[in-house]
Each structure stands twice: as C-alpha cells, then as structure tokens.
Design a protein around this motif. Sequence first.
Motif, PDB file in Angstrom:
ATOM      1  N   GLN A  19       0.858  -1.193   0.000  1.00  0.00           N
ATOM      2  CA  GLN A  19       0.000   0.000   0.000  1.00  0.00           C
ATOM      3  C   GLN A  19       0.886   1.232   0.000  1.00  0.00           C
ATOM      4  OE1 GLN A  19      -2.412  -0.422   3.483  1.00  0.00           O
ATOM      5  NE2 GLN A  19      -3.834  -1.788   2.486  1.00  0.00           N
ATOM      6  N   SER A  20       0.715   2.065  -0.986  1.00  0.00           N
ATOM      7  CA  SER A  20       1.590   3.226  -1.084  1.00  0.00           C
ATOM      8  C   SER A  20       0.995   4.485  -0.456  1.00  0.00           C
ATOM      9  CB  SER A  20       1.940   3.490  -2.541  1.00  0.00           C
ATOM     10  OG  SER A  20       0.768   3.726  -3.284  1.00  0.00           O
ATOM     11  N   ASP A  21      -0.340   4.578  -0.353  1.00  0.00           N
ATOM     12  CA  ASP A  21      -0.959   5.806   0.146  1.00  0.00           C
ATOM     13  C   ASP A  21      -1.955   5.507   1.261  1.00  0.00           C
ATOM     14  OD1 ASP A  21       0.385   7.508  -1.614  1.00  0.00           O
ATOM     15  OD2 ASP A  21      -1.019   7.031  -3.214  1.00  0.00           O
ATOM     16  N   VAL A  22      -1.451   5.327   2.473  1.00  0.00           N
ATOM     17  CA  VAL A  22      -2.308   5.078   3.627  1.00  0.00           C
ATOM     18  C   VAL A  22      -2.399   6.369   4.421  1.00  0.00           C
ATOM     19  CG1 VAL A  22      -2.590   3.743   5.739  1.00  0.00           C
ATOM     20  CG2 VAL A  22      -1.644   2.660   3.692  1.00  0.00           C
ATOM     21  N   PRO A  23      -3.603   6.900   4.652  1.00  0.00           N
ATOM     22  CA  PRO A  23      -3.728   8.156   5.403  1.00  0.00           C
ATOM     23  C   PRO A  23      -3.198   8.017   6.829  1.00  0.00           C
ATOM     24  CG  PRO A  23      -5.798   7.582   4.350  1.00  0.00           C
ATOM     25  CD  PRO A  23      -4.888   6.399   4.199  1.00  0.00           C
ATOM     26  N   VAL A  24      -2.581   9.095   7.315  1.00  0.00           N
ATOM     27  CA  VAL A  24      -2.099   9.170   8.690  1.00  0.00           C
ATOM     28  C   VAL A  24      -2.956  10.194   9.419  1.00  0.00           C
ATOM     29  CG1 VAL A  24      -0.156   9.814  10.176  1.00  0.00           C
ATOM     30  CG2 VAL A  24       0.245   8.579   8.028  1.00  0.00           C
ATOM     31  N   VAL A  25      -3.547   9.779  10.549  1.00  0.00           N
ATOM     32  CA  VAL A  25      -4.397  10.673  11.338  1.00  0.00           C
ATOM     33  C   VAL A  25      -3.865  10.697  12.757  1.00  0.00           C
ATOM     34  CG1 VAL A  25      -6.725  11.102  12.192  1.00  0.00           C
ATOM     35  CG2 VAL A  25      -6.403  10.120   9.921  1.00  0.00           C
ATOM     36  N   ASP A  26      -3.569  11.881  13.266  1.00  0.00           N
ATOM     37  CA  ASP A  26      -3.150  12.013  14.653  1.00  0.00           C
ATOM     38  C   ASP A  26      -4.374  11.768  15.539  1.00  0.00           C
ATOM     39  OD1 ASP A  26      -2.681  13.501  17.250  1.00  0.00           O
ATOM     40  OD2 ASP A  26      -0.720  13.707  16.304  1.00  0.00           O
ATOM     41  N   VAL A  27      -4.238  10.929  16.542  1.00  0.00           N
ATOM     42  CA  VAL A  27      -5.355  10.567  17.416  1.00  0.00           C
ATOM     43  C   VAL A  27      -5.981  11.811  18.044  1.00  0.00           C
ATOM     44  CG1 VAL A  27      -5.957   9.365  19.561  1.00  0.00           C
ATOM     45  CG2 VAL A  27      -4.534   8.251  17.858  1.00  0.00           C
ATOM     46  N   ARG A  28      -5.167  12.810  18.309  1.00  0.00           N
ATOM     47  CA  ARG A  28      -5.703  14.042  18.916  1.00  0.00           C
ATOM     48  C   ARG A  28      -6.712  14.731  18.001  1.00  0.00           C
ATOM     49  NH1 ARG A  28       0.116  16.170  20.559  1.00  0.00           N
ATOM     50  NH2 ARG A  28       0.440  15.175  18.554  1.00  0.00           N
ATOM     51  N   GLN A  29      -6.619  14.504  16.697  1.00  0.00           N
ATOM     52  CA  GLN A  29      -7.615  15.057  15.779  1.00  0.00           C
ATOM     53  C   GLN A  29      -8.957  14.351  15.970  1.00  0.00           C
ATOM     54  OE1 GLN A  29      -5.454  14.478  12.078  1.00  0.00           O
ATOM     55  NE2 GLN A  29      -5.235  16.689  11.878  1.00  0.00           N
ATOM     56  N   LEU A  30      -8.932  13.111  16.409  1.00  0.00           N
ATOM     57  CA  LEU A  30     -10.165  12.349  16.625  1.00  0.00           C
ATOM     58  C   LEU A  30     -10.789  12.634  17.988  1.00  0.00           C
ATOM     59  CD1 LEU A  30      -9.135   8.861  15.209  1.00  0.00           C
ATOM     60  CD2 LEU A  30     -10.531  10.592  14.097  1.00  0.00           C
ATOM     61  N   VAL A  31      -9.970  12.630  19.037  1.00  0.00           N
ATOM     62  CA  VAL A  31     -10.512  12.773  20.392  1.00  0.00           C
ATOM     63  C   VAL A  31     -10.617  14.213  20.841  1.00  0.00           C
ATOM     64  CG1 VAL A  31      -9.738  10.484  21.098  1.00  0.00           C
ATOM     65  CG2 VAL A  31      -8.278  12.451  21.533  1.00  0.00           C
ATOM     66  N   GLY A  32      -9.972  15.121  20.149  1.00  0.00           N
ATOM     67  CA  GLY A  32     -10.018  16.525  20.540  1.00  0.00           C
ATOM     68  C   GLY A  32      -9.416  16.733  21.919  1.00  0.00           C
ATOM     69  N   ALA A  33     -10.099  17.491  22.760  1.00  0.00           N
ATOM     70  CA  ALA A  33      -9.612  17.766  24.114  1.00  0.00           C
ATOM     71  C   ALA A  33      -9.918  16.608  25.056  1.00  0.00           C
ATOM     72  CB  ALA A  33     -10.235  19.053  24.637  1.00  0.00           C
ATOM     73  N   GLY A  34     -10.751  15.661  24.617  1.00  0.00           N
ATOM     74  CA  GLY A  34     -11.128  14.535  25.461  1.00  0.00           C
ATOM     75  C   GLY A  34     -10.135  13.392  25.364  1.00  0.00           C
ATOM     76  N   ARG A  35     -10.560  12.227  25.861  1.00  0.00           N
ATOM     77  CA  ARG A  35      -9.689  11.049  25.858  1.00  0.00           C
ATOM     78  C   ARG A  35     -10.328   9.875  25.147  1.00  0.00           C
ATOM     79  NH1 ARG A  35      -4.873  11.742  28.158  1.00  0.00           N
ATOM     80  NH2 ARG A  35      -4.607   9.536  28.550  1.00  0.00           N
ATOM     81  N   GLU A  36     -11.515  10.098  24.567  1.00  0.00           N
ATOM     82  CA  GLU A  36     -12.148   8.997  23.845  1.00  0.00           C
ATOM     83  C   GLU A  36     -13.068   9.515  22.761  1.00  0.00           C
ATOM     84  OE1 GLU A  36     -15.921   7.636  26.491  1.00  0.00           O
ATOM     85  OE2 GLU A  36     -13.954   7.087  27.258  1.00  0.00           O
ATOM     86  N   VAL A  37     -13.359   8.616  21.822  1.00  0.00           N
ATOM     87  CA  VAL A  37     -14.241   8.946  20.711  1.00  0.00           C
ATOM     88  C   VAL A  37     -14.986   7.663  20.332  1.00  0.00           C
ATOM     89  CG1 VAL A  37     -12.489   8.494  18.948  1.00  0.00           C
ATOM     90  CG2 VAL A  37     -14.344  10.043  18.428  1.00  0.00           C
ATOM     91  N   ILE A  38     -16.194   7.806  19.842  1.00  0.00           N
ATOM     92  CA  ILE A  38     -16.965   6.678  19.339  1.00  0.00           C
ATOM     93  C   ILE A  38     -16.801   6.653  17.824  1.00  0.00           C
ATOM     94  CG2 ILE A  38     -19.252   5.628  19.120  1.00  0.00           C
ATOM     95  CD1 ILE A  38     -18.204   5.722  22.002  1.00  0.00           C
ATOM     96  N   LEU A  39     -16.380   5.513  17.304  1.00  0.00           N
ATOM     97  CA  LEU A  39     -16.232   5.326  15.863  1.00  0.00           C
ATOM     98  C   LEU A  39     -17.345   4.406  15.383  1.00  0.00           C
ATOM     99  CD1 LEU A  39     -12.392   4.575  15.828  1.00  0.00           C
ATOM    100  CD2 LEU A  39     -13.498   6.752  15.337  1.00  0.00           C
ATOM    101  N   MET A  40     -18.015   4.762  14.307  1.00  0.00           N
ATOM    102  CA  MET A  40     -19.075   3.934  13.737  1.00  0.00           C
ATOM    103  C   MET A  40     -18.520   3.195  12.522  1.00  0.00           C
ATOM    104  SD  MET A  40     -21.590   4.388  15.753  1.00  0.00           S
ATOM    105  CE  MET A  40     -22.825   3.475  14.837  1.00  0.00           C
ATOM    106  N   HIS A  41     -18.774   1.881  12.490  1.00  0.00           N
ATOM    107  CA  HIS A  41     -18.331   1.050  11.371  1.00  0.00           C
ATOM    108  C   HIS A  41     -19.422   0.024  11.087  1.00  0.00           C
ATOM    109  CE1 HIS A  41     -15.797  -1.195   8.690  1.00  0.00           C
ATOM    110  NE2 HIS A  41     -15.925  -2.290   9.415  1.00  0.00           N
ATOM    111  N   LEU A  42     -20.005   0.121   9.891  1.00  0.00           N
ATOM    112  CA  LEU A  42     -21.069  -0.794   9.469  1.00  0.00           C
ATOM    113  C   LEU A  42     -22.205  -0.861  10.498  1.00  0.00           C
ATOM    114  CD1 LEU A  42     -18.856  -3.684   8.034  1.00  0.00           C
ATOM    115  CD2 LEU A  42     -20.007  -1.852   6.765  1.00  0.00           C
TER     116      LEU A  42
END
Length: 60
Positions: A19-42
């Motif tokens: 895989q040549s192009d896998v996105p990189v996401v910093d976890v802080r972008q997901l959780v913001g100022a908190g410590r958890e996030v709910i992810l929905m999948h299917l």
Amino acid sequence: MSSVPPSDLAGKTAPLPGQSDVPVVDVRQLVGAGREVILMHLGEAYRLRVTARDRLILTK
C-alpha cells in the motif's frame, strides 16, 4: 519511539507493504480535548480510548 508533532503528519501517508498511500491521522484530531471517541463502522459503535499511560484501546 520518537514523537512527531501533529503538524508534521497532516496530509502525509505512511507506506505499508503493498500500500503506497495510507492516510495518517493524529489521534488528537479524533478525540479533541477529550480522551475517547466513538467510531461507527457498518452500523456498529466502537470506542477508541486513550489510557492514563497514553496507550490506545479499541473496544466494541
């Protein structure tokens, strides 16, 4: 392991075998100022949590 500032990761990709192009996401972008996030999948909810030791736990 070295720490890379989130600004250095924005819009970049991490090469993986086959895989040549896998996105990189910093976890802080997901959780913001908190410590958890709910992810929905299917239609299922998964909780991504940053622990007190700054590790990640993904639970259904």
